[in-house]
Design a protein around this motif. Structure first.
Motif, short mmCIF file in Angstrom:
data_model
loop_
_atom_site.label_atom_id
_atom_site.label_comp_id
_atom_site.label_asym_id
_atom_site.label_seq_id
_atom_site.Cartn_x
_atom_site.Cartn_y
_atom_site.Cartn_z
N HIS A 115 0.94 -1.27 0.26
CA HIS A 115 -0.02 0.00 -0.12
C HIS A 115 1.11 1.17 -0.06
O HIS A 115 1.08 1.87 0.99
N PHE A 116 1.46 1.58 -1.19
CA PHE A 116 2.15 2.62 -1.65
C PHE A 116 3.70 2.71 -0.74
O PHE A 116 4.59 3.28 -1.49
N GLU A 160 -3.85 0.42 -5.55
CA GLU A 160 -3.67 1.61 -6.46
C GLU A 160 -2.32 1.75 -7.27
O GLU A 160 -1.66 2.63 -7.03
N ASN A 275 -11.47 1.33 -5.62
CA ASN A 275 -11.31 2.46 -4.70
C ASN A 275 -11.97 3.35 -5.41
O ASN A 275 -11.20 3.92 -6.32
N TYR A 277 -14.05 7.49 -5.15
CA TYR A 277 -14.25 8.63 -4.11
C TYR A 277 -14.86 9.84 -4.88
O TYR A 277 -15.36 10.66 -4.11
N TRP A 360 -13.64 3.62 3.65
CA TRP A 360 -12.46 4.45 4.01
C TRP A 360 -12.51 5.37 5.00
O TRP A 360 -13.20 6.32 4.53
N PHE A 376 -11.07 11.28 7.64
CA PHE A 376 -11.73 10.54 6.57
C PHE A 376 -12.30 9.22 7.79
O PHE A 376 -12.94 8.42 7.18
C1 BGC Z 1 -5.71 5.45 -0.67
C2 BGC Z 1 -5.71 5.73 0.82
C3 BGC Z 1 -6.06 7.21 1.20
C4 BGC Z 1 -7.32 7.48 0.43
C5 BGC Z 1 -7.89 8.72 0.70
C6 BGC Z 1 -6.77 6.10 -1.47
O1 BGC Z 1 -6.37 6.45 -2.78
O2 BGC Z 1 -5.59 4.04 -0.90
O3 BGC Z 1 -4.70 5.18 1.38
O4 BGC Z 1 -5.90 7.37 2.42
O5 BGC Z 1 -7.15 7.32 -0.90
O6 BGC Z 1 -7.03 9.79 0.04
#
Ligand code: BGC
Length: 416
Positions: A115-116, A160, A275, A277, A360, A376
């Motif tokens: 994870h990054f 991601e 994922n 948003y 998340w 978040f």
């Molecule tokens: C990521 C998370 C991050 C979230 C909110 C996602 O792109 O996987 O690590 O905290 O976005 O920015």
């Protein structure tokens, strides 16, 4: 607003990532990067986080109290293999204990392996910019799989890959802050190979397991649906940002963007991880949040319908189960989050192939470039005292799980 039911197989839970929550992180690429003044909004480092590594029992207790059904967590590679080739048995035991406790509480885990962040020693070798480095990642995957056998079945190899390759190697915003399209393509290419090889290793070690990865999807729309150029550019952006890498990672297919992977074509996913948003608009090759919808604290445009449309499109293309591996909102005041949950879960509530929704996130955490400033969590964190307080939206989420529906009583209670 109308009440709705969740289809019978949809499970709800929360997602997190080790670097963002564990605390005492001082051996990975993001920690080093965060020491450079001005890189992180509040100059904080992941060293504090929410001390989950120490407090995991309390956090699991809280999860259990909130009736969380499923949990997506990640393993801190820089902790497990702090020096090249030396795996720390005590750290492995820690993760076994944590996962066993989750199992005991009836919370099933989905484990992310990357994870990054990278261990510093791996970052110094050039991380995924070099194909010969892929084996280091695979050694770690193999070690972990061999030791977690019998305790976990669900894995997300890489989080991601598109955001990581782009932010770290093209936009230069994340470590190692490179700005090269060529490098970003090489990294994406190598991540695709890493995923496919990790998929094979996990299936060899744990034959009954389910493996996928979590790609970041933005609902990318033309600024004007009447403008042919906007439409073509939106299509191109979707291809460059999210579609090409999906094709390569899921099927080992050659794409113009990433080239040939020299892997056998096949099916390298047991679920599709999304994922999601926000919505962005494309105009003159510029990508920006749209003007129509409400915004979160970071200016991201909220668009629940986008989640449904993406699920429908990906299901048509890839079939099988979809997991919403992340979806959530930065909302310090917890004003919009209740409605965000209502509308995003509603958008997928009747799609019977969407089997899991991971919000998340569970507790406020260290949000990469935003440091400790972005909130978040369903649970508020006081960074000074490490006190956790369930937000209103957290209470709502528990009721949603309990009722397996968003009832009219809930609508009256949370939105009157
Ligand atoms: C990521 C998370 C991050 C979230 C909110 C996602 O792109 O996987 O690590 O905290 O976005 O920015």
């Amino acid at each position: 607003m109308k009440p709705y039911k969740l289809h019978k197989d949809l499970k709800l839970g929360v997602a997190s990532a080790s670097t963002q929550i564990e605390g005492d992180i001082n051996n990975n690429s993001f920690y080093e990067f965060s020491l450079i003044k001005g890189r992180i909004k509040d100059d904080s480092t992941p060293f504090v986080g929410n001390q989950h590594y120490k407090l995991y029992r309390e956090d699991i207790e809280l999860m259990s109290k909130m009736h969380i059904e499923i949990y997506r967590m990640s393993i801190e590679w820089s902790r497990l293999e702090s020096k090249e080739g030396e795996f720390d048995e005590a750290v492995m035991q820690h993760y076994i204990d944590e996962i066993s406790l989750l199992n005991e509480k009836g919370i099933s885990v989905l484990i992310t392996l990357h994870h990054f962040s990278n261990p510093i020693w791996f970052e110094k070798k050039g991380a995924f910019t070099k194909s010969q480095n892929i084996d280091y990642f695979l050694d770690y995957v193999e070690y972990f799989a061999q030791h977690i056998k019998g305790k976990a079945n669900d894995f997300c190899t890489i989080n991601e890959p598109n955001i990581y390759a782009m932010s770290s190697y093209f936009l230069g915003k994340w470590p190692p802050a490179k700005k090269s399209l060529k490098l970003a393509r090489v990294v994406a290419h190598n991540l695709a190979i890493s995923h496919i090889e990790a998929y094979r290793i996990l299936h060899r070690e744990i034959p009954e397991c389910h493996v996928g990865f979590a790609n970041h999807f933005v609902y990318l729309a033309p600024k004007s649906s009447h403008n042919i150029f906007d439409k073509m550019e939106a299509f191109l952006m979707r291809y460059l940002f999210q579609d090409a890498i999906m094709k390569a990672m899921t099927q080992g297919k050659r794409t113009r963007l990433l080239g040939s992977l020299k892997q056998d074509k096949g099916k390298y996913y047991d679920f599709i991880g999304i994922n999601y948003y926000m919505r962005n608009e494309v105009h003159k090759f510029d990508v920006k949040p749209g003007e129509k919808g409400e915004k979160n604290d970071l200016g991201w445009e909220i668009y629940p319908e986008g989640l449904r449309l993406l699920c429908q499109k990906l299901h048509k293309q890839y079939g099988g189960d979809i997991y919403i591996t992340e979806n959530g909102i930065c909302d310090a005041k917890d004003k919009i989050r209740p409605h965000y949950i209502y509308s995003h879960v509603k958008a997928i509530s009747d799609l019977d192939y969407v089997k899991r929704y991971y919000h998340w996130t569970f507790i406020d955490n260290w949000e990469w470039l935003e440091g400790q400033t972005a909130k978040f969590g369903l649970v508020d964190l006081n960074y000074e005292t490490q006190e956790r307080t369930i937000r209103k939206s957290g209470e709502l989420y528990t009721e949603l799980i309990d009722n397996h529906a968003f009832t009219s009583e809930m609508i009256n209670k949370y939105f009157s």
